[in-house]
Design a protein around this motif. Structure first.
Motif, PDB file in Angstrom:
ATOM      1  N   ILE A 163       0.863  -1.179   0.000  1.00  0.00           N
ATOM      2  CA  ILE A 163       0.000   0.000   0.000  1.00  0.00           C
ATOM      3  C   ILE A 163       0.898   1.228   0.000  1.00  0.00           C
ATOM      4  N   PRO A 164       1.412   1.611  -1.184  1.00  0.00           N
ATOM      5  CA  PRO A 164       2.260   2.791  -1.230  1.00  0.00           C
ATOM      6  C   PRO A 164       1.455   4.055  -0.929  1.00  0.00           C
ATOM      7  N   VAL A 165       2.152   5.154  -0.666  1.00  0.00           N
ATOM      8  CA  VAL A 165       1.454   6.410  -0.405  1.00  0.00           C
ATOM      9  C   VAL A 165       0.599   6.775  -1.625  1.00  0.00           C
ATOM     10  N   PHE A 166      -0.519   7.445  -1.392  1.00  0.00           N
ATOM     11  CA  PHE A 166      -1.384   7.857  -2.491  1.00  0.00           C
ATOM     12  C   PHE A 166      -0.762   9.079  -3.186  1.00  0.00           C
ATOM     13  N   GLU A 167      -0.928   9.124  -4.485  1.00  0.00           N
ATOM     14  CA  GLU A 167      -0.435  10.277  -5.234  1.00  0.00           C
ATOM     15  C   GLU A 167      -1.116  11.554  -4.727  1.00  0.00           C
ATOM     16  N   ASN A 168      -0.321  12.594  -4.514  1.00  0.00           N
ATOM     17  CA  ASN A 168      -0.855  13.899  -4.109  1.00  0.00           C
ATOM     18  C   ASN A 168      -1.454  13.896  -2.702  1.00  0.00           C
ATOM     19  N   GLU A 169      -1.165  12.852  -1.924  1.00  0.00           N
ATOM     20  CA  GLU A 169      -1.710  12.730  -0.570  1.00  0.00           C
ATOM     21  C   GLU A 169      -1.239  13.872   0.332  1.00  0.00           C
ATOM     22  N   GLY A 170      -0.069  14.459  -0.034  1.00  0.00           N
ATOM     23  CA  GLY A 170       0.514  15.531   0.763  1.00  0.00           C
ATOM     24  C   GLY A 170      -0.351  16.779   0.866  1.00  0.00           C
ATOM     25  N   VAL A 171      -1.358  16.920   0.014  1.00  0.00           N
ATOM     26  CA  VAL A 171      -2.232  18.094   0.122  1.00  0.00           C
ATOM     27  C   VAL A 171      -3.108  18.007   1.363  1.00  0.00           C
ATOM     28  N   LEU A 172      -3.270  16.793   1.896  1.00  0.00           N
ATOM     29  CA  LEU A 172      -4.065  16.627   3.118  1.00  0.00           C
ATOM     30  C   LEU A 172      -3.152  16.782   4.328  1.00  0.00           C
ATOM     31  N   PRO A 173      -3.680  17.362   5.422  1.00  0.00           N
ATOM     32  CA  PRO A 173      -2.829  17.556   6.602  1.00  0.00           C
ATOM     33  C   PRO A 173      -2.348  16.234   7.202  1.00  0.00           C
ATOM     34  N   ARG A 174      -3.102  15.166   6.999  1.00  0.00           N
ATOM     35  CA  ARG A 174      -2.675  13.864   7.533  1.00  0.00           C
ATOM     36  C   ARG A 174      -2.856  12.789   6.489  1.00  0.00           C
ATOM     37  N   SER A 175      -2.002  11.790   6.528  1.00  0.00           N
ATOM     38  CA  SER A 175      -1.983  10.734   5.515  1.00  0.00           C
ATOM     39  C   SER A 175      -3.171   9.784   5.666  1.00  0.00           C
ATOM     40  N   ILE A 176      -3.849   9.522   4.556  1.00  0.00           N
ATOM     41  CA  ILE A 176      -4.930   8.534   4.552  1.00  0.00           C
ATOM     42  C   ILE A 176      -4.362   7.124   4.415  1.00  0.00           C
ATOM     43  N   SER A 177      -3.308   6.967   3.584  1.00  0.00           N
ATOM     44  CA  SER A 177      -2.762   5.616   3.385  1.00  0.00           C
ATOM     45  C   SER A 177      -2.163   5.066   4.680  1.00  0.00           C
ATOM     46  N   ASP A 178      -1.692   5.952   5.573  1.00  0.00           N
ATOM     47  CA  ASP A 178      -1.212   5.500   6.891  1.00  0.00           C
ATOM     48  C   ASP A 178      -2.326   4.790   7.654  1.00  0.00           C
ATOM     49  N   VAL A 179      -3.536   5.361   7.589  1.00  0.00           N
ATOM     50  CA  VAL A 179      -4.684   4.788   8.305  1.00  0.00           C
ATOM     51  C   VAL A 179      -5.002   3.405   7.734  1.00  0.00           C
ATOM     52  N   VAL A 180      -4.969   3.295   6.394  1.00  0.00           N
ATOM     53  CA  VAL A 180      -5.266   2.012   5.736  1.00  0.00           C
ATOM     54  C   VAL A 180      -4.249   0.956   6.165  1.00  0.00           C
ATOM     55  N   ARG A 181      -2.963   1.329   6.109  1.00  0.00           N
ATOM     56  CA  ARG A 181      -1.911   0.373   6.489  1.00  0.00           C
ATOM     57  C   ARG A 181      -2.053  -0.079   7.945  1.00  0.00           C
ATOM     58  N   ALA A 182      -2.307   0.900   8.837  1.00  0.00           N
ATOM     59  CA  ALA A 182      -2.409   0.559  10.264  1.00  0.00           C
ATOM     60  C   ALA A 182      -3.586  -0.388  10.511  1.00  0.00           C
ATOM     61  N   ASP A 183      -4.728  -0.132   9.856  1.00  0.00           N
ATOM     62  CA  ASP A 183      -5.902  -1.000  10.024  1.00  0.00           C
ATOM     63  C   ASP A 183      -5.593  -2.427   9.598  1.00  0.00           C
ATOM     64  N   LEU A 184      -5.016  -2.555   8.389  1.00  0.00           N
ATOM     65  CA  LEU A 184      -4.786  -3.892   7.845  1.00  0.00           C
ATOM     66  C   LEU A 184      -3.737  -4.637   8.665  1.00  0.00           C
ATOM     67  N   GLU A 185      -2.716  -3.927   9.102  1.00  0.00           N
ATOM     68  CA  GLU A 185      -1.677  -4.565   9.908  1.00  0.00           C
ATOM     69  C   GLU A 185      -2.259  -5.052  11.234  1.00  0.00           C
ATOM     70  N   ARG A 186      -3.084  -4.220  11.861  1.00  0.00           N
ATOM     71  CA  ARG A 186      -3.664  -4.559  13.159  1.00  0.00           C
ATOM     72  C   ARG A 186      -4.573  -5.785  13.069  1.00  0.00           C
ATOM     73  N   SER A 187      -5.180  -6.001  11.918  1.00  0.00           N
ATOM     74  CA  SER A 187      -6.097  -7.136  11.778  1.00  0.00           C
ATOM     75  C   SER A 187      -5.368  -8.473  11.912  1.00  0.00           C
ATOM     76  N   GLY A 188      -4.033  -8.447  11.771  1.00  0.00           N
ATOM     77  CA  GLY A 188      -3.260  -9.681  11.912  1.00  0.00           C
ATOM     78  C   GLY A 188      -3.325 -10.583  10.702  1.00  0.00           C
ATOM     79  N   LEU A 189      -4.032 -10.170   9.646  1.00  0.00           N
ATOM     80  CA  LEU A 189      -4.208 -11.032   8.476  1.00  0.00           C
ATOM     81  C   LEU A 189      -3.317 -10.627   7.309  1.00  0.00           C
ATOM     82  N   PHE A 190      -2.656  -9.478   7.422  1.00  0.00           N
ATOM     83  CA  PHE A 190      -1.868  -8.955   6.302  1.00  0.00           C
ATOM     84  C   PHE A 190      -0.464  -8.607   6.760  1.00  0.00           C
ATOM     85  N   SER A 191       0.498  -8.803   5.849  1.00  0.00           N
ATOM     86  CA  SER A 191       1.818  -8.225   6.096  1.00  0.00           C
ATOM     87  C   SER A 191       2.039  -7.168   5.026  1.00  0.00           C
ATOM     88  N   LEU A 192       2.624  -6.040   5.409  1.00  0.00           N
ATOM     89  CA  LEU A 192       2.761  -4.915   4.488  1.00  0.00           C
ATOM     90  C   LEU A 192       4.131  -4.940   3.840  1.00  0.00           C
TER      91      LEU A 192
END
Lengths: 427, 173
Positions: free
Chosen positions: A43-72
């Motif tokens: 799950i690489p960073v989203f293009e142009n994500e820097g326009v947002l004050p906080r990263s959305i792809s970080d949230v996606v990665r953290a959710d999937l990692e926490r589920s214990g079913l995915f390795s990033l």
């Protein structure tokens, strides 16, 4: 006037300090066990994500990692835009079985479109794409929805990252009923009290909580509307009123009343009217919980001499015994698909979370702790949230129904207890 | 002095911050810290009738209010029969008096199941008092389960202290 301004400034500073304290009171999650085989996903960073004050792809990665079913799979800081088909063979060579590409596009009025696309690198095919409109303030909610999308495409089951949990925090003499996102973020206090609060139960609409409060020096059942904060007494009969459980129709509640002697099961309307007894015994009947089809109410009872789990038709009728092993099986909670039952069993080690396959009656103990209470299924049936103890403090923990994935959720310097996993929100 | 000022200041701040959009903005927070909210109470001293002072006289058996139970039991042990007799007599002689019996349990096991066990202990006391002539309308039996332990250590003596029914008169709860 000057004095007043200074006072207001001091007050503002003190409020900030308090806000910081509140932030510390947030649930922190530790992963203590993961799936046997985890699905490698990039799950690489989203293009142009820097326009947002906080990263959305970080949230996606953290959710999937926490589920214990995915390795990033870490690809470094390259962004893979949603509009370009990535080099799937190359990504597969780097170990990723799936990849999510994404772009953020400003659409005016401070709003953004987040477009994303999921690929299977083995089959060299696209698994799906979506666009969500968002604002910077909604970045976490948007990230959770994207994580739900990825989870569902890759596991075949709905995700639970957009759900909320309710729980009670006891800090010294103070009790707080809190509601937070499933990742423990964004905790909100729905009720603060000097007297105990127990047994929160989510209405199927995800907007109302029923619970038991001791604020009038005895247990009374309330229904609390979360958006407005309005609360209503729904059961305050002579004696004790407890163990509310919403019917799947969201219009009725099962409760336990003692107006006619010992603790017995009743069903009443959500406004408190029309209480009707649905079972009777000479002893304890308590902890009702509805089957997802609304046909049965599971409950615990000592009618057979020891604490065991039974079920009764929700319209009333004769009860059937469900558990037979051991002498203390309590807190039955049917799974969302109605096929299994989570409960607390007392083993030689102590009180543990168990799950029973209702067709085969096969029971598996899922935890290795000894003071487990209050199991609660995630809406997709994959995880069970429960209360337990760690280092002498009350904490929440979650375990997958295959016992492999384990998480611990704790609040610094306070006891957390009485968890209830909320329903899947409707978008 | 400082010691007492700080909590007061903090709670004042909590109120001020609540309206200024502090922590928990958006969630409607209700504070239920007022003691006895929603309970109509009558203080014992306002009650007419004889013998009220006996309830708080340490030399009178009526000043004792706790009945203790064995593990997983709601049977009133013979040693507590004189205490039940005395309170039943008092309720018969003072028909205007109201009593709340609160049942309690130790902390082991499910909270809701313990609430039901505590109710059995409270109900057992109520039934024993009624058997001796107290009227049903005088006594409400409720449970606090494991939620209000008098003793918070994890020891057998502490558990035994918490397996208890308390008899409280109007104004005492």
């Amino acid at each position: 006037m000057h004095m007043m301004t200074r006072f207001v400034r001091t007050l503002a500073a003190a409020c900030l300090a308090l806000a910081a304290l509140a932030a510390q009171a947030q649930l922190s999650i530790e992963i203590t066990g993961a799936g046997a085989t985890r699905f490698p996903v990039a799950i690489p960073v989203f293009e142009n994500e820097g326009v947002l004050p906080r990263s959305i792809s970080d949230v996606v990665r953290a959710d999937l990692e926490r589920s214990g079913l995915f390795s990033l799979i870490d690809l470094g800081i390259v962004a893979l835009p949603e509009s370009v088909r990535p080099d799937l063979a190359g990504l597969r060579g780097r170990g990723a079985d799936a990849v999510l590409t994404g772009s953020v596009v400003a659409v005016g009025d401070g709003r953004y479109d987040v477009r994303f696309r999921l690929f299977d690198t083995q089959k060299q095919s696209e698994l799906g794409a979506m666009a969500l409109r968002t604002s910077p303030a909604q970045h976490r909610a948007t990230g959770h929805r994207i994580a739900d999308f990825v989870y569902e495409k890759l596991t075949g089951q709905p995700g639970y990252f957009s759900t909320r949990i309710a729980y009670v925090v006891k800090s010294g003499p103070r009790y707080e009923l809190q509601v937070a996102d499933a990742d423990g973020m964004n905790p909100q206090t729905a009720l603060a009290s000097r007297e105990p609060i127990i047994s929160p139960s989510w209405a199927p609409d995800g907007q109302r909580l029923a619970y038991v409060s001791f604020e009038s020096k005895k247990p009374v059942v309330y229904v609390h509307d979360l958006p407005t904060g309005q609360r209503q007494v729904v059961a305050n009969f002579r004696g004790s009123n407890s163990a509310p459980a919403w019917a799947p129709d969201g219009r009725r509640l099962a409760v336990v009343l003692t107006k006619d002697g010992n603790s017995q099961l009743y069903v009443l309307n959500a406004d408190g009217s029309g209480a009707r007894r649905i079972a009777s015994s000479n002893g304890i009947d308590t902890e009702p919980s509805w089957s997802p089809d609304g046909a049965w109410i599971y409950f615990s009872s000592d009618r057979g001499g020891s604490a065991q789990i039974y079920r009764v038709p929700s319209e009333g009728g004769s009860a059937q015994r469900v558990t037979f092993e051991g002498n203390y099986n309590v807190t039955p909670r049917p799974s969302p698909d109605g096929k299994s039952l989570a409960f607390i069993t007392r083993s030689s080690r102590g009180f543990q979370v168990a799950v029973m396959d209702l067709a085969s009656r096969q029971t598996t103990i899922l935890t290795d702790s000894t003071r487990d209470e209050s199991p609660s299924f995630a809406p997709n049936g994959r995880m069970i949230l429960y209360a337990t103890e760690n280092g002498g403090r009350g904490v929440l923990a979650a375990v997958s129904t295959d016992a492999r994935v384990r998480q611990r959720l704790s609040v610094q310097a306070a006891d957390v207890r009485e968890p209830a996993w909320g329903p899947q929100p409707s978008f | 002095m400082k010691k007492y000022l700080l909590p007061a200041l903090l709670s004042a701040l909590l109120v001020a911050c609540g309206s200024a959009g502090g922590p928990g903005t958006g969630a409607a927070v209700e504070d239920r810290t007022a003691p006895g909210a929603g309970v109509a109470t009558v203080t014992a001293s306002e009650m007419p009738g004889s013998g009220i002072a006996a309830l708080t006289d340490p030399n009178n058996i009526l000043s004792r209010r706790g009945i203790y139970f064995d593990f997983d039991s709601f049977v009133i042990k013979p040693e507590f029969q004189p205490l039940v007799d005395a309170h039943a007599r008092f309720l018969v002689q003072n028909p205007q008096m109201r009593m709340l019996v609160q049942g309690n349990t130790d902390e082991r096991g499910s909270r809701e199941y313990n609430l039901a066990l505590g109710q059995k202990r409270a109900e057992a006391v109520k039934q024993a008092l009624m058997l001796l002539g107290a009227r049903e309308a005088q006594i409400e039996s409720v449970s606090l389960g494991e939620e209000k332990p008098r003793c918070t250590e994890r020891s057998e003596s502490c558990f035994a202290e918490n397996r208890r029914s308390d008899m409280l008169y109007s104004g005492e709860f």
